[in-house]
Design a protein around this motif. Structure first.
Motif, PDB file in Angstrom:
ATOM      1  N   VAL A 156     -12.166  -4.446  -9.329  1.00  0.00           N
ATOM      2  CA  VAL A 156     -11.783  -3.086  -9.721  1.00  0.00           C
ATOM      3  C   VAL A 156     -10.335  -2.815  -9.307  1.00  0.00           C
ATOM      4  O   VAL A 156      -9.557  -2.209 -10.054  1.00  0.00           O
ATOM      5  CB  VAL A 156     -12.733  -2.050  -9.109  1.00  0.00           C
ATOM      6  N   GLY A 157      -9.956  -3.261  -8.107  1.00  0.00           N
ATOM      7  CA  GLY A 157      -8.575  -3.109  -7.685  1.00  0.00           C
ATOM      8  C   GLY A 157      -7.615  -3.822  -8.620  1.00  0.00           C
ATOM      9  O   GLY A 157      -6.545  -3.303  -8.949  1.00  0.00           O
ATOM     10  N   ASN A 158      -7.985  -5.027  -9.076  1.00  0.00           N
ATOM     11  CA  ASN A 158      -7.156  -5.760 -10.045  1.00  0.00           C
ATOM     12  C   ASN A 158      -6.996  -4.976 -11.337  1.00  0.00           C
ATOM     13  O   ASN A 158      -5.901  -4.946 -11.927  1.00  0.00           O
ATOM     14  CB  ASN A 158      -7.783  -7.114 -10.356  1.00  0.00           C
ATOM     15  N   ILE A 159      -8.067  -4.353 -11.799  1.00  0.00           N
ATOM     16  CA  ILE A 159      -8.008  -3.572 -13.034  1.00  0.00           C
ATOM     17  C   ILE A 159      -7.064  -2.376 -12.862  1.00  0.00           C
ATOM     18  O   ILE A 159      -6.276  -2.055 -13.758  1.00  0.00           O
ATOM     19  CB  ILE A 159      -9.417  -3.109 -13.449  1.00  0.00           C
ATOM     20  N   VAL A 160      -7.131  -1.734 -11.709  1.00  0.00           N
ATOM     21  CA  VAL A 160      -6.211  -0.628 -11.429  1.00  0.00           C
ATOM     22  C   VAL A 160      -4.769  -1.131 -11.416  1.00  0.00           C
ATOM     23  O   VAL A 160      -3.862  -0.504 -11.985  1.00  0.00           O
ATOM     24  CB  VAL A 160      -6.567   0.042 -10.089  1.00  0.00           C
ATOM     25  N   GLY A 161      -4.545  -2.288 -10.785  1.00  0.00           N
ATOM     26  CA  GLY A 161      -3.204  -2.857 -10.768  1.00  0.00           C
ATOM     27  C   GLY A 161      -2.695  -3.169 -12.160  1.00  0.00           C
ATOM     28  O   GLY A 161      -1.517  -2.936 -12.471  1.00  0.00           O
ATOM     29  N   PHE A 162      -3.557  -3.678 -13.015  1.00  0.00           N
ATOM     30  CA  PHE A 162      -3.169  -3.958 -14.390  1.00  0.00           C
ATOM     31  C   PHE A 162      -2.852  -2.669 -15.145  1.00  0.00           C
ATOM     32  O   PHE A 162      -1.915  -2.609 -15.945  1.00  0.00           O
ATOM     33  CB  PHE A 162      -4.291  -4.723 -15.100  1.00  0.00           C
ATOM     34  N   ALA A 163      -3.638  -1.622 -14.859  1.00  0.00           N
ATOM     35  CA  ALA A 163      -3.434  -0.356 -15.565  1.00  0.00           C
ATOM     36  C   ALA A 163      -2.090   0.274 -15.229  1.00  0.00           C
ATOM     37  O   ALA A 163      -1.443   0.868 -16.102  1.00  0.00           O
ATOM     38  CB  ALA A 163      -4.571   0.615 -15.227  1.00  0.00           C
ATOM     39  N   VAL A 164      -1.648   0.148 -13.981  1.00  0.00           N
ATOM     40  CA  VAL A 164      -0.380   0.784 -13.595  1.00  0.00           C
ATOM     41  C   VAL A 164       0.823  -0.107 -13.859  1.00  0.00           C
ATOM     42  O   VAL A 164       1.963   0.364 -13.825  1.00  0.00           O
ATOM     43  CB  VAL A 164      -0.405   1.190 -12.107  1.00  0.00           C
ATOM     44  N   SER A 165       0.583  -1.381 -14.141  1.00  0.00           N
ATOM     45  CA  SER A 165       1.711  -2.288 -14.393  1.00  0.00           C
ATOM     46  C   SER A 165       1.228  -3.465 -15.221  1.00  0.00           C
ATOM     47  O   SER A 165       0.757  -4.458 -14.677  1.00  0.00           O
ATOM     48  CB  SER A 165       2.313  -2.792 -13.069  1.00  0.00           C
TER      49      SER A 165
END
Length: 586
Positions: free
Chosen positions: A259-268
Motif C-alpha cells: 500500500v505504501g508503494n502504491i501511495v508512492g507511485f500515486a504522488v510520483s
C-alpha cells in the motif's frame, strides 16, 4: 566516524552490501535455530533459501529473455533472500512450494506490474502477499525476534546510512510503534511493556531497513518518502479484513508495504528510460563528461541524480552506479561528469568504452539536493573535485533563466590544475574560492566567507571532503545539506500480522497478534487439513483454520500442541513473550 563507515561500505555496491547484510541475517537464523535459541529448523531454512533462490532467479531469467532485456541477477538474489526471511522456514512440501511460488510471483511482478519501464511494488512483499492470498504460503516474518534483532538492526542501520535514508526508516518505525503502543494503552496495558514488544518482537526494523527504502519503488523527494513510510506504519498494525470472494485481504506487514508503494507511485509516477550517448569531452586528466539524449523526456530538478544500469562482467561494485546530473533541466541533453581511472571499477571502464550511439538504461532519477525556492537566500556551495557536478546543474539552470542569486562556491580540487565546471559557475555569477583539501577548516571558511552564518550551505564531494566540510560548517554555526560522490544520495516499506514464529517439526505456524493485548493466533499448516476431514470446506483467509488463544504469564512449553488438531486444550510456546503460557481451543 562517518567517513570511516563510508570507506568500508563504499567498497562494494549498494546491491552487494544488501546481499551481504541479508546473508548475515540468514546465517544468524540458521545458527540460532541450530542451538534452539529461536524456533527455526536450520535445515528447513536452508532448504527454503535454496528453493526460493532457484525459483526467483530462474523466473527472472525467463521473464528477462521474453522481455528482451538483460536481467539484473543481484536484484533477484536480494528478492529471494528477503522472501526467505518472511516465509515459514520449514522443509515441508507445502512450505517449499509456497516459498517457490512467492519467488516466482516476485520475479514476474518486476515485468508485469510496471509503469513505463519501472516496477511499482516491492517484489518480495508482492510475492509473499499474492502467494499468501491464495493459500500457497504465509508471511510469518520469523526474523522478528529479540534474539535476531541485533544482526537485523545492524544490517538495517548500515543500509539506511549508505542510502542516507535513516530518517525515512525512523519515520516508519515511529509511526508503527505509536499505533501499536496506542492500541495497547487504550486497553489498559503497561506502556513500557507494549513499547518493548513493539520494538523487540515485531518485524518493523527489518521492514524499515531492508524493504521500505528499496530505491526503485521509493519516490524521489524526501517528503514523498516520509509519506510512504507514514502510510505503511499506520497500516501495519491497524486491523482490518476486506472480503474478496472466498478469500479476505487482511492487514499484514507485506500488505502495508505494498500500500505504501502504491501511495508512492500515486504522488510520483516515475518511469525508467534509456540514454543514447552523443559524445564525451575531457574535463581534466582523470575526469570526463558524457552527454546523452534521452529516449523520452526526463523531468528532473537541478541537483538530482540518476542511476545507470550497464550490464557487463562486473566486479564487486556491480552493474549499477549513481551519478549526479551535471546538465541543467532546460538543456536538450543529459550530462554526467565522472572520473575514469585505469585502476577504477569495471563499470567505469565499460562506461568509458561506450561508442557514440550506444544505449544505456537509467533506472531512476531521484534526490532532494536542490536549492531553496526563495531566491533571496544566500548560498554557500562547497564542492570537492567531481562533486561539483550538481552545482554545475543548478547554476547552469539559474543562468539559463537569468536568475541572479548570492552564491559563494568553495572549490576543493583534486589537483592544483583542475578546475571542473568553473566557467559554468562563474557564468552564473558565483564568487569562486579555491581551497586545498587541508584548508577545509572553520578558520579558512570564516576568512573567505565572512557572512557564512547567514548562508544556506551545501556540500558535495568524496566522503572525506564531505566530512571535513560538514565539520567545519558546524563549527562555524551552520549545518549543511551534503552529498557524497560515492553514492550520490543526500543527507537530509482476520490473519494477524506482526511478530512471526515458525513452529518446529513442520506442524504449523504461530504469529504474534497485532493486538497489543498479546492475544495469540495459531494457524494450521495447509497440509493438516487433510487430517481433519470434518473441517474441510471451511474457508479462512489463506485457506487456513484459525485457533484463538489467550496468554498468561507463566512458564511455557516448546512443543506444538498436537491435541489442537482434535479440539482439545493444550499449552503452546510463544517465544516473543519472555514467559508465557497459551491455552488454546480450536
Amino acid at each position: 566516524m562517518r567517513a570511516a563507515i563510508d570507506a568500508v561500505t563504499g567498497r562494494v555496491s549498494m546491491y552487494r552490501l544488501t546481499v551481504l547484510a541479508l546473508a548475515a541475517v540468514l546465517v544468524m537464523g540458521v545458527v540460532l535455530g541450530a542451538v534452539d535459541v529461536i524456533g527455526v529448523d536450520p535445515l528447513g531454512l536452508l532448504g527454503v533459501i535454496g528453493v526460493v533462490l532457484v525459483a526467483t532467479i530462474g523466473a527472472n531469467e525467463i521473464a528477462a529473455r521474453l522481455a528482451r532485456v538483460v536481467p539484473h541477477r543481484e536484484s533477484s538474489i536480494i528478492t529471494a533472500l528477503i522472501i526467505a526471511c518472511l516465509v515459514p522456514p520449514q522443509a515441508t512440501t507445502m512450505s517449499l512450494i509456497g516459498a517457490a511460488a512467492a519467488g516466482v510471483i516476485a520475479a514476474l511482478s518486476k515485468y508485469l506490474i510496471v509503469w513505463r519501464g519501472r516496477h511499482i511494488l516491492n517484489p518480495a512483499a508482492t510475492g509473499v502477499l499474492v502467494a499468501g492470498f491464495f493459500g500457497l504460503t504465509v508471511g510469518i516474518w520469523w526474523i522478528g525476534t529479540a534474539a535476531m534483532l541485533p544482526v537485523v538492526a545492524l544490517g538495517a542501520l548500515l543500509l539506511l546510512d549508505r542510502t542516507r535514508r535513516l530518517d525515512v526508516g525512523l519515520v516508519f518505525i515511529a509511526v508503527a510503534t505509536a499505533v501499536y503502543v496506542g492500541r495497547g494503552i487504550s486497553i489498559g496495558l503497561p506502556a513500557l511493556d507494549v513499547l518493548s514488544n513493539a520494538l523487540l518482537l515485531t518485524p518493523v526494523v527489518f521492514l524499515a531497513g531492508y524493504m521500505l527504502t528499496e530505491p526503485l519503488t521509493l519516490p524521489p523527494r524526501r517528503w514523498q518518502q516520509w509519506l510512504v513510510a507514514a502510510v505503511a506504519g499506520l497500516i501495519i498494525y491497524y486491523p482490518f479484513a476486506i472480503p474478496i470472494g472466498p478469500y479476505a485481504l487482511i492487514n499484514t506487514p507485506e500488505l502495508a508495504l505494498v500500500v505504501g508503494n502504491i501511495v508512492g507511485f500515486a504522488v510520483s509516477r516515475r518511469r525508467g528510460f534509456a540514454l543514447r550517448l552523443v559524445d564525451s569531452r575531457p574535463l581534466s586528466d582523470s575526469a570526463v563528461e558524457l552527454r546523452f539524449t534521452p529516449t523520452r523526456p526526463v523531468p528532473f530538478e537541478a541537483g538530482q541524480w540518476l542511476e545507470l544500469h550497464l550490464p557487463h562482467r562486473a566486479d564487486v561494485r556491480g552493474t549499477r552506479r549513481v551519478f549526479s546530473i551535471a546538465s541543467a533541466p532546460s538543456a536538450d541533453h543529459v550530462a554526467i561528469g565522472t572520473r575514469i581511472l585505469a585502476e577504477g571499477s569495471s563499470f567505469k571502464r565499460e562506461l568509458a568504452a561506450l561508442e557514440p550511439g550506444s544505449l544505456v538504461r537509467a533506472t531512476q532519477v531521484s534526490g532532494d539536493f536542490v536549492l531553496p525556492a526563495d531566491a533571496r537566500t544566500p548560498l554557500l556551495l562547497l564542492a570537492g573535485g567531481i562533486g561539483v557536478t550538481p552545482f554545475a546543474s543548478q547554476l547552469a539552470e539559474l543562468a539559463h533563466h537569468g536568475h541572479e542569486r548570492d552564491v559563494v562556491a568553495v572549490m576543493v580540487p583534486s589537483s592544483p590544475d583542475e578546475h571542473l565546471y568553473r566557467e559554468t559557475l562563474e557564468q552564473a555569477g558565483a564568487r569562486i574560492v579555491v581551497l586545498d583539501r587541508d584548508e577545509v577548516t572553520v578558520d579558512a571558511l570564516r576568512e573567505h566567507v565572512p557572512d557564512i552564518r547567514q548562508r544556506r550551505a551545501y556540500v558535495s564531494g568524496s566522503p572525506a571532503v564531505v566530512a571535513a566540510g560538514a565539520a567545519a560548517l558546524r563549527a562555524a554555526g551552520r549545518s549543511a545539506c551534503a552529498r557524497t560522490t560515492s553514492r550520490g544520495t543526500e543527507t537530509l516499506r482476520s490473519r494477524p500480522a506482526g511478530h512471526p514464529f515458525a513452529v518446529r517439526e513442520g506442524r504449523g505456524s504461530c504469529w504474534h497478534s497485532p493486538d497489543p493485548s498479546a492475544r495469540l493466533s495459531l494457524v494450521e499448516s495447509p497440509r493438516l487439513n487433510s487430517r481433519n476431514p470434518a473441517r474441510e470446506g471451511v474457508r479462512h483467509p489463506g485457506g487456513r483454520l484459525p485457533c484463538r488463544c489467550s496468554s498468561t504469564r507463566s512458564a511455557s512449553s516448546t512443543a506444538w500442541p498436537a491435541a489442537c488438531l482434535t479440539g482439545a486444550r493444550a499449552r503452546v510456546s510463544c517465544p516473543w513473550i519472555s514467559t508465557a503460557t497459551a491455552t488454546t481451543s480450536c
